[in-house]
Design a protein around this motif. Structure first.
Motif, PDB file in Angstrom:
ATOM      1  N   LYS A   1       0.639  -1.326   0.383  1.00 16.94           N
ATOM      2  CA  LYS A   1      -0.605   0.345   0.185  1.00 16.94           C
ATOM      3  C   LYS A   1       0.771   1.217   0.241  1.00 16.94           C
ATOM      4  O   LYS A   1       1.537   1.362   1.181  1.00 16.94           O
ATOM      5  CB  LYS A   1      -0.873  -0.189   0.849  1.00 16.94           C
ATOM      6  N   GLY A   2       0.879   2.012  -1.185  1.00 16.44           N
ATOM      7  CA  GLY A   2       1.159   3.838  -0.779  1.00 16.44           C
ATOM      8  C   GLY A   2       2.307   3.413  -1.949  1.00 16.44           C
ATOM      9  O   GLY A   2       3.188   4.441  -2.182  1.00 16.44           O
ATOM     10  N   LEU A   3       2.666   2.018  -2.090  1.00 16.51           N
ATOM     11  CA  LEU A   3       4.729   2.456  -2.850  1.00 16.51           C
ATOM     12  C   LEU A   3       4.531   2.622  -3.745  1.00 16.51           C
ATOM     13  O   LEU A   3       3.620   2.100  -5.073  1.00 16.51           O
ATOM     14  CB  LEU A   3       5.191   1.001  -2.703  1.00 16.51           C
ATOM     15  N   LYS A   4       5.760   3.200  -4.183  1.00 15.44           N
ATOM     16  CA  LYS A   4       5.049   3.547  -5.783  1.00 15.44           C
ATOM     17  C   LYS A   4       6.816   2.719  -6.700  1.00 15.44           C
ATOM     18  O   LYS A   4       7.269   2.687  -5.983  1.00 15.44           O
ATOM     19  CB  LYS A   4       6.249   5.170  -6.330  1.00 15.44           C
ATOM     20  N   ILE A   5       5.486   1.394  -7.712  1.00 16.27           N
ATOM     21  CA  ILE A   5       6.406   0.589  -8.216  1.00 16.27           C
ATOM     22  C   ILE A   5       5.705   0.663  -9.290  1.00 16.27           C
ATOM     23  O   ILE A   5       5.410   1.312 -10.361  1.00 16.27           O
ATOM     24  CB  ILE A   5       5.299  -0.543  -7.829  1.00 16.27           C
ATOM     25  N   ARG A   6       7.382   0.312  -9.770  1.00 18.85           N
ATOM     26  CA  ARG A   6       7.643   1.076 -11.416  1.00 18.85           C
ATOM     27  C   ARG A   6       6.989  -0.131 -12.258  1.00 18.85           C
ATOM     28  O   ARG A   6       7.073  -1.574 -11.490  1.00 18.85           O
ATOM     29  CB  ARG A   6       9.304   0.527 -11.775  1.00 18.85           C
ATOM     30  N   VAL A   7       6.424  -0.320 -13.418  1.00 23.56           N
ATOM     31  CA  VAL A   7       5.949  -1.240 -14.118  1.00 23.56           C
ATOM     32  C   VAL A   7       6.205  -0.854 -15.478  1.00 23.56           C
ATOM     33  O   VAL A   7       6.455   0.060 -15.628  1.00 23.56           O
ATOM     34  CB  VAL A   7       4.071  -1.004 -13.818  1.00 23.56           C
ATOM     35  N   GLN A   8       6.449  -2.768 -16.530  1.00 22.98           N
ATOM     36  CA  GLN A   8       6.409  -2.319 -17.658  1.00 22.98           C
ATOM     37  C   GLN A   8       5.399  -1.183 -18.491  1.00 22.98           C
ATOM     38  O   GLN A   8       4.300  -0.998 -18.084  1.00 22.98           O
ATOM     39  CB  GLN A   8       6.159  -3.507 -18.324  1.00 22.98           C
ATOM     40  N   ASN A   9       5.005  -1.026 -19.732  1.00 18.26           N
ATOM     41  CA  ASN A   9       4.636   0.075 -20.426  1.00 18.26           C
ATOM     42  C   ASN A   9       3.568  -1.180 -20.838  1.00 18.26           C
ATOM     43  O   ASN A   9       3.367  -0.959 -21.923  1.00 18.26           O
ATOM     44  CB  ASN A   9       5.007   0.694 -21.093  1.00 18.26           C
ATOM     45  N   SER A  10       2.763  -1.133 -19.659  1.00 21.96           N
ATOM     46  CA  SER A  10       1.594  -2.165 -20.602  1.00 21.96           C
ATOM     47  C   SER A  10       0.217  -1.834 -19.021  1.00 21.96           C
ATOM     48  O   SER A  10      -0.045  -1.971 -18.089  1.00 21.96           O
ATOM     49  CB  SER A  10       1.415  -3.415 -20.078  1.00 21.96           C
ATOM     50  N   GLU A  11      -1.315  -1.437 -19.463  1.00 18.86           N
ATOM     51  CA  GLU A  11      -1.750  -0.750 -18.430  1.00 18.86           C
ATOM     52  C   GLU A  11      -2.635  -2.354 -18.312  1.00 18.86           C
ATOM     53  O   GLU A  11      -2.607  -2.484 -16.541  1.00 18.86           O
ATOM     54  CB  GLU A  11      -3.206  -0.750 -20.008  1.00 18.86           C
ATOM     55  N   LEU A  12      -2.481  -3.219 -18.787  1.00 23.18           N
ATOM     56  CA  LEU A  12      -2.509  -4.913 -17.333  1.00 23.18           C
ATOM     57  C   LEU A  12      -1.318  -4.505 -16.101  1.00 23.18           C
ATOM     58  O   LEU A  12      -2.121  -4.885 -15.202  1.00 23.18           O
ATOM     59  CB  LEU A  12      -2.372  -6.134 -17.806  1.00 23.18           C
TER      60      LEU A  12
END
Ligand code: GTR
Length: 332
Positions: free
Chosen positions: A163-174
């Motif tokens: 909760k509340g952590l900024k998590i990098r994701v790949q460029n995918s809406e999913l």
């Protein structure tokens, strides 16, 4: 960050297949990983095999380490023919080819064996074929193991810890919605920018498999790794349809054959590298959570299934993927 124009400028200095004689062809291949990573070593095997079976007529020039740009950009360049072969993860393809979403869905596979059975079978082939109308020829899948969360703030034992952590994701809406449904703040970002962003604290963490966590050095900055294994989105080897259509059927068959043979090589290298990377991370003293109750994570991402499996075709794919599991657990 390398732009599409910068990549094209770099490629202009390199003799392309079109500029070569009709007898010989040099295929330009991109990969975001360094030269010793299993995907790049498998590409090198493919190149050697192709050279041999074509008696030196077909060869490959490999550009590792993201030299040609980030996957989102290199995919576009591949579609319009500036790059011939591209090894990418399935996630950046989600925005281009909707069918690819099913292989990236959270917890859709129960194990690496389940994932391999699916990508080696009819579902895998149908999804590779679905790339063609979008300007890409699907040649093969490579392993990418399972993706798990890591961060520099605290150990993750349950979804509430995200909760509340900024998590990098790949460029995918999913991936954006998957991470949001777990309570974190998803930040889509190119792979090559993650290390610096972790260092600067503009993100708290990311998610990836053991080899990427280790090879990028992210493990040195973000020490808390939890084996959530929430996605097994595989790697995909694609070719530019533009280039493909310039080739005769004999050359196409040689390329397909070399790609197919490189899969077994890649899987062998992959298993070794997973082991090695995990050892490196543990020897570094990282806080690794290997045993956890995945049920709470599985439940939390249930809404992603409602949202993203928006057509009967996509739902049917997932039904078939689940039926291919030897485990009886239903997907969320
Ligand atoms: C790796 C994958 C790369 C890239 C990267 C990422 O596991 O091999 O192709 O997709 O993850 O997170 O961007």
């Amino acid at each position: 960050m390398r732009t599409i124009l910068a990549t094209l400028a770099l490629l202009c200095g390199f003799p392309s297949g079109a500029a070569s004689s009709a007898e010989s062809l040099v295929l330009r291949a991109a990969d975001t990983h360094p030269f010793d990573y299993p995907t790049v070593r498998a590409l090198q095997f493919m190149a050697d095999h192709l050279k041999q079976t074509s008696n030196g007529r077909l060869s490959m020039k490999i550009f590792p380490g993201g030299q040609l740009g980030e996957e989102k950009d290199t995919l576009e360049i591949t579609i319009f023919g500036g790059i011939d072969i591209n090894r990418v993860n399935l996630a950046p393809l989600n925005a281009i080819v909707p069918d690819t979403i099913v292989l990236a869905m959270p917890f859709v596979f129960d194990s690496v064996e389940h994932m391999r059975t699916v990508v080696d079978g009819s579902i895998g082939n149908e999804i590779l074929a679905a790339l063609e109308p979008h300007g890409l020829i699907g040649l093969a899948y490579y392993d990418s193991g399972a993706r798990s969360f890591y961060n520099l703030v605290r150990p993750i034992l349950a979804p509430k810890d995200l909760k509340g952590l900024k998590i990098r994701v790949q460029n995918s809406e999913l991936f954006v919605e998957m991470v949001r449904s777990l309570g974190a703040n998803p930040t889509p970002m190119n792979f090559g920018e993650v290390y610096e962003s972790l260092m600067l604290g503009t993100i708290d963490g990311s998610e990836n498999n053991w080899p990427s966590y280790e090879s990028t050095g992210h493990y040195k900055v973000a020490p808390f790794y939890t084996r959530t294994e929430h996605s097994m989105a595989p790697e995909v080897l694609v070719m530019s349809r533009y280039r493909w259509r310039q080739l005769g059927s004999e050359d196409q068959a040689l390329i397909r054959d070399a790609a197919r043979k490189s899969v077994a090589v890649m899987r062998g290298l992959w298993s070794q590298r997973v082991q090695l990377s995990r050892d490196v991370v543990l020897a570094n003293g990282n806080y690794v959570v290997e045993q956890l109750d995945k049920e709470a994570f599985r439940e939390a991402v249930g809404g992603v299934y409602q949202e993203f499996l928006s057509t009967p075709e996509l739902r049917y794919y997932v039904q078939r993927i689940r039926a291919a599991s030897t485990d009886t657990k239903d997907a969320p």
